[in-house]
Write a protein that holds these residues in place. Structure first.
Motif, PDB file in Angstrom:
ATOM      1  N   ALA A 188      43.115  39.022  30.824  1.00 30.32           N
ATOM      2  CA  ALA A 188      43.366  40.220  30.017  1.00 30.32           C
ATOM      3  C   ALA A 188      44.685  40.884  30.359  1.00 30.32           C
ATOM      4  O   ALA A 188      45.070  41.863  29.727  1.00 30.32           O
ATOM      5  CB  ALA A 188      42.219  41.219  30.230  1.00 30.32           C
ATOM      6  N   LEU A 242      39.488  39.070  33.964  1.00 31.15           N
ATOM      7  CA  LEU A 242      40.420  40.179  34.163  1.00 31.15           C
ATOM      8  C   LEU A 242      41.856  39.665  34.188  1.00 31.15           C
ATOM      9  O   LEU A 242      42.759  40.243  33.586  1.00 31.15           O
ATOM     10  CB  LEU A 242      40.095  40.917  35.461  1.00 31.15           C
ATOM     11  N   PRO A 265      43.294  46.572  27.956  1.00 30.67           N
ATOM     12  CA  PRO A 265      41.965  46.874  28.511  1.00 30.67           C
ATOM     13  C   PRO A 265      41.874  46.604  30.001  1.00 30.67           C
ATOM     14  O   PRO A 265      40.931  47.037  30.654  1.00 30.67           O
ATOM     15  CB  PRO A 265      41.030  45.925  27.736  1.00 30.67           C
ATOM     16  N   GLY A 266      42.895  45.920  30.543  1.00 27.10           N
ATOM     17  CA  GLY A 266      42.857  45.607  31.974  1.00 27.10           C
ATOM     18  C   GLY A 266      43.690  46.522  32.833  1.00 27.10           C
ATOM     19  O   GLY A 266      43.968  46.201  33.988  1.00 27.10           O
ATOM     20  N   ALA A 272      43.858  46.944  38.284  1.00 23.95           N
ATOM     21  CA  ALA A 272      43.307  47.339  37.000  1.00 23.95           C
ATOM     22  C   ALA A 272      43.246  48.848  36.848  1.00 23.95           C
ATOM     23  O   ALA A 272      43.346  49.381  35.754  1.00 23.95           O
ATOM     24  CB  ALA A 272      41.913  46.738  36.837  1.00 23.95           C
TER      25      ALA A 272
END
Lengths: 327, 460, 332
Positions: free
Chosen positions: B28, B25, B85-86, B58
């Motif tokens: 990202a 994560l 995407p995070g 996130a």
């Protein structure tokens, strides 16, 4: 009758009398306490408080209730922790906790719904003082068709404490039944039960001894507690819930002819997940029993579910007189 | 196939190390600020920026309410302009749903930071959920309170801390901020405090609606890398820290004090307890809140070392270099006006005056305040929120000074965003100075507006 | 390759995530459902269960020694066998479940979760999903959250002591509405369908094979699955021991709570109920003392109390209309 004169005398002296009852949810304790409170309240010089130890228990789990009576006013709101009168509504409740906890320093009155005699009950539960017993579940079966012992216990409580005239207690009971919208014939059966129990309750005054002392476990600290009450799983498994069932019965599995064909319906329908089986990958769960002794609540779903009638309800082995209560 | 190692974490259950790879994560993360940047932003934006910067943040959730809405809009616009995407912005149907949603994200993965911003009736709508969160141990939840006059009869959308103070016992760490830099810096530091295993308490930074939410100032934004290193280092250090409070953590849990999450654990949150146990949980909650004082000091020290700016301290003391005779204890943006007027107050009244701006609201920094007021001869407490008596802040100040004969004059002003003008501050300072001269307060409380005392209650 | 065993039999052989020692009533249908869910979720995926405040929660998640959840007899070695359970506040279960799903999806999307997408289920009672919880219930469905929402329907607010619930058929006794009222139940199936659920079903655990199939379908739904579980409540409805599953089946056969399933965009079906010939509702009502003011069993036969025929007729009319209406909904 040392215990009797002490209760009435203490009330007259302005002291409060503390009563505590233990039972199983749905087992009738609430009606006993409320009826006793109603009967006491008819005496205009007395004030009575009656309240539960609140819990989310519905059917079968332990419940506890309190009652406090005094001349004039009852002010104290704390729990009854050293009862003058301790009730055991359902013996299964007495398996999990000590219903006599906090007694033994001075004579108390114990009233139990049990088939045992006062001497047997005193031996089983280590009681000294006035012990009153009544086979309430049997009387309930006799008069109401259900093993409900609360009316009988109420009668025994009235006899043992001698704080209320039995006739007045009977009136209070009749009033309570009407308030709960119990239909006429059923109410009459309840009152007949009450009369029978009044006659049949057995009382004995027994000596105190170090063995009959039940000192309260003293609170020291809460100990380390998990943040936010977050906990590990599976902590309920050790709790024996077999005490939740109706008294006097148990469920049995018998399949001498190995007829179980793996239909698996009992496994699907058991709310407690206690069916014991061998896994047959072609046929399903081939049952050989269930954890009846530790966790069966006697709900009968297996009896209904099994198409081959391999489960059945039978009378439970009665508590051996004088024994420790293990069946 | 997931490579995981089961580890028992008594009494919480098991954690499956490796089942959630937070490093992925972090990798990202799409950095928003690569260098230290100065820019003009309003208060809402200042509170939103850290959520863009944290790789841990996130998922962000919200529901609009004036005057907090811009927080959500800024995040939505930024994420839409630069998706990754995070990072995800989630819109829910009400504030109650937002708070429930925060609980779900925070408990699913305890390494995430999740938050929202709301005000007034929005905060009230969340009440059952945030009162529960306050006790939950989910220190990775942040609810930004853009302070606003509560409810209705009449409705008012402008700023006062009545909502913050109505939620005093929800269990959140509450901090008051004024100006964009304080807002940004406070939001930056709070998760390091709340997620510390000695604390495990959600956080509630606050600033007044309109007066701060809609006021622009120049903000120094730190680069994402530093913002993240600051939090990550603090959490790493905390795992090895020796706990302050004497509870389970001190005895059995010190090896891995953070409980498992729902995704990476075999565990249950939110059990019920009877009266036999509940009180013990509340005692433990109070002890965790008390640990905030210690932990906040450590975090503030780290912040100052890294960023070279003042860290989050419980109080701001202005004009205390020469042991002032009177102190004006206040909160929020109007404290800035008092600070601005300090020279004039000293000159016109001929008295040494100082201003104390409360930063840490809950747990209230009684000891720090008592120490600051030790040689003061009169205190003026300025309340900006409705109260049935002498004022929330007044009671906290009186409690801090328990036993001392120092007179305390209680004032109400600025309710519902009412202007706290120069004349009002001068009147407040004058009345406080008179109390110092007299040796006792003149009234139990007074409401002041435009320099006039418009109401109050006399001494008994 | 055809499975050797039908699904519900195969379920019995799995590792159950729900165990013994809970304090639900003897014969509680909720417990039966919990075991079915506990077994169905032993499917190679991590399971997260969100409990709304209900009998189920207070009886299976009690401090200090009353947590009945957990797969197997001790903590599993693999995360895929582990279980996360959370109880937040009353009506929050659908929203919290949605949050957990979103978190798992985001983590998977960045490579932080390499296992299969977890089973994410929520459990609510009547009140938690359809009264106080209607907002969260409908909006989680509206947002197409990929969660399985299970709703226990027992026509009462049982946990708080059997108060009236909007799912109640007419004239059932309730503590806040003695003798019940004329209002017909809220159309929960219609609401779920129109809000946009991907899969809507109603089934009582007394139909074990169908129940297992429907739970499986719910766990595989690509959007929101909603399963209503009509659960006879022995403490609230007051019936004889051993009748729980039976009454659940009878509720379907009479048309009061028929088994139903429908996937969005496809024709649905009613099961275990016939369009025209059904057992009369009197068979169902007479066995529950919550209808004792209307009807009782005499020598094993339902006998309506004098003067109460209109109420019983109203319930029968509702059952008839309910079946017709659900047939139309199934065809939508």
């Amino acid at each position: 009758m040392a215990a009797v004169s002490t209760l009435a005398e203490r009330l007259a002296r302005g002291e409060a009398i503390d009563v505590r009852g233990d039972g199983k949810a749905g087992g009738g304790l609430v009606l006993v306490m409320q009826s006793f409170a109603a009967a006491l309240a008819r005496e205009s010089s007395l004030a009575v408080h009656e309240w539960p130890l609140f819990s989310s228990a519905r059917r079968g789990a332990n419940v506890r209730a309190f009652l406090r009576v005094a001349r004039g006013q009852v002010e104290a709101a704390c729990q009854v922790i050293e009862p003058d009168v301790a009730l055991l509504m359902n013996e299964a409740a007495g398996d999990e906790i000590d219903f006599a906890e906090g007694t033994g320093e001075r004579p108390a009155i114990y009233v139990l719904n049990t088939r045992a005699t006062p001497e047997q009950a005193a031996a089983r539960y280590r009681l000294g003082g006035r012990v009153a017993t009544i086979a309430g579940d049997d009387l309930g079966l006799e008069h109401l068709g259900r093993p409900l012992g609360n009316i009988a216990l109420l009668a025994a409580l009235v006899r043992a404490t001698e704080l209320v005239d039995p006739a007045r207690a009977r009136e209070a009971l009749a009033g309570n039944l009407a308030k709960r919208r119990i239909p006429g014939p059923l109410a009459a059966a309840n009152l007949a039960l009450f009369d029978a129990a009044l006659a049949r309750a057995a009382l004995r005054d027994l000596p105190l001894s170090p063995a009959t002392s039940h000192p309260r476990a003293r609170f020291v600290s809460y100990g380390p507690l998990p943040v936010g009450a977050q906990v590990a799983l599976r902590t309920s498994h050790a709790r024996r819930t077999s005490g939740y069932g109706r008294p006097g019965i148990k469920i049995e599995f018998a399949d001498p002819g190995s007829r179980c064909n793996g239909c698996s319906l009992c496994v699907a329908q058991c709310p407690d997940g206690i069916i014991q089986f061998t896994a047959d990958p072609k046929r399903g769960a081939i049952v050989h029993g269930a954890r009846f002794d530790t966790h069966c609540k006697g709900c009968r779903e297996c009896v209904t579910a099994c198409p081959l009638d391999l489960f059945r309800e039978v009378a439970a082995v009665t508590r051996p007189e004088g024994a420790t209560g293990e069946t | 196939m997931q490579s995981t190692a089961r580890r028992l974490v008594p009494p919480y259950g098991a954690t499956y190390d490796g089942s959630v790879d937070l490093g992925a994560l972090r990798a990202a993360h799409r950095p928003r600020y690569l260098e230290r940047t100065r820019k003009a932003v309003d208060g809402n934006t200042a509170a939103a920026i850290p959520f863009l910067q944290w790789w841990r943040a996130a998922i962000l959730a919200g529901f609009p309410i004036t005057p907090a809405t811009k927080w959500l809009e800024h995040l939505a616009a930024e994420v839409a302009a630069g998706p990754s995407p995070g990072k995800r912005v989630k819109l829910l149907e009400s504030e109650h749903a937002v708070a429930d949603y925060l609980a779900g994200v925070a408990s699913a993965c305890r390494g995430l930071v999740v938050g929202t911003a709301t005000s007034s009736v929005g905060l009230d709508h969340m009440t059952e959920s945030i009162r529960s969160l306050g006790a939950s141990g989910l220190g990775n939840v942040m609810v930004v309170d853009v302070c606003r006059a509560t409810a209705n009869y009449p409705l008012c959308i402008e700023g006062d801390p009545s909502d913050l103070l109505a939620h005093r016992d929800d269990g959140f760490i509450q901090v008051a901020c004024r100006g964009v830099q304080q807002i940004y810096d406070t939001v930056l530091q709070l998760p390091a405090i709340g997620m510390d295993p000695r604390v495990l308490t959600p956080t509630m930074p606050s600033y007044y609606g309109i007066k701060d939410s809609h006021r622009s100032g120049v903000l120094v934004v730190e680069p994402d890398r530093e913002v993240n290193d600051f939090l990550d280092d603090a959490l790493r250090a905390a795992e090895g820290a020796s706990p302050v409070v004497e509870d389970f953590l001190a005895t059995e849990g010190a090896a891995h004090p953070t409980p498992p999450g729902l995704l990476d654990g075999d565990t249950a949150l939110g059990s019920c307890a009877t009266s036999d146990w509940f009180q013990g949980f509340k005692l433990a909650q109070k002890q965790r809140l008390a640990a905030v004082h210690q932990v906040m000091g450590e975090v503030a020290d780290s912040f100052e070392a890294r960023f070279g700016r003042p860290g989050l301290r419980p109080l701001e003391l202005i004009g205390f270099a020469d042991a002032p005779e009177i102190a004006l204890v206040c909160m929020g943006p109007d404290a800035g006006t008092a600070i601005h007027l300090l020279g004039r107050i000293r000159e016109e009244l001929g008295v040494r005056a100082g201003v104390i701006a409360i930063r840490l609201v809950t747990p209230f920094p009684s000891a720090a305040l008592a120490a600051a007021l030790e040689r003061v001869t009169a205190v003026g407490v300025i309340n900006n929120a409705h109260h049935y008596g002498r004022g929330h802040l007044t009671l906290d100040v009186e409690d801090a000074m328990a036993g001392r004969p120092t007179p305390v004059e209680a004032f109400f002003c600025g309710l519902g965003g009412a202007d706290v003008s120069t004349s009002t501050w001068l009147a407040i300072a004058r009345t406080t100075a008179e109390a110092a001269a007299r040796g006792r307060a003149g009234r139990r409380w007074r409401m002041v507006h435009e320099g006039l005392e418009i109401g109050g209650e006399d001494l008994r | 390759m055809k499975k050797a065993l039908p699904l519900f039999k195969e379920l019995a052989l799995r590792d159950d995530a729900f165990g013994e020692g809970h304090s639900l009533c003897p014969g509680c249908e909720e417990a039966v459902t919990f075991h079915a869910l506990g077994r169905a979720t032993d499917n190679g995926k991590k399971t997260v269960l969100v409990m709304g405040t209900s009998c189920g929660e207070v009886s299976t998640l009690a401090y200090p020694n009353g947590v009945a959840w957990g797969r197997g007899r001790e903590e599993p070695n693999e995360v895929s066998k582990s279980v996360g359970v959370i109880h937040h506040v009353f009506e929050s279960a659908p929203t919290v479940a949605e949050a957990i799903r979103d978190t798992a999806d985001l983590l998977a999307g960045v490579g932080a979760w390499s296992g299969a997408p977890p089973n994410v289920l929520s459990w609510s009672g009547d009140g938690g999903a359809l009264a106080i919880g209607l907002r969260s219930f409908l909006h989680t469905i509206y947002r197409r959250a990929r969660v399985a929402l299970f709703v226990n329907i027992n026509e009462l607010f049982a946990n708080t002591g059997f108060q009236y619930s909007p799912t109640a058929i007419p004239f059932g006794d309730a503590s806040t509405l003695p003798g019940g009222g004329a209002a017909e139940p809220i159309d929960h199936i219609g609401l779920a369908l129109i809000a946009g659920a991907g899969f809507v079903a109603q089934v009582s655990p007394g139909f074990a094979p169908l129940f297992a199939d429907i739970v499986d379908q719910a766990l595989h739904c690509e959007t929101t699955a909603v399963v209503f579980v009509p659960s006879p409540c022995i403490a609230g409805w007051k019936f004889e021991e051993g009748m729980t599953a039976e009454l659940g089946r009878l509720a379907s056969k009479t048309g009061l709570f028929p088994c139903f399933r429908k996937r969005a965009g496809e024709p649905g079906e009613l099961l275990h109920v016939q369009a025209d010939k059904r057992p009369p509702v009197t068979e169902y009502l007479a066995r529950q003392r919550r209808f004792d003011h209307l009807i009782r069993l005499e020598d094993g036969r339902p006998v309506v109390r004098p003067g109460r025929e209109p109420e019983v007729a109203a319930i029968q009319a509702y059952a008839d209309r309910n079946v017709a209406r659900l047939l139309r909904l199934a065809a939508l």
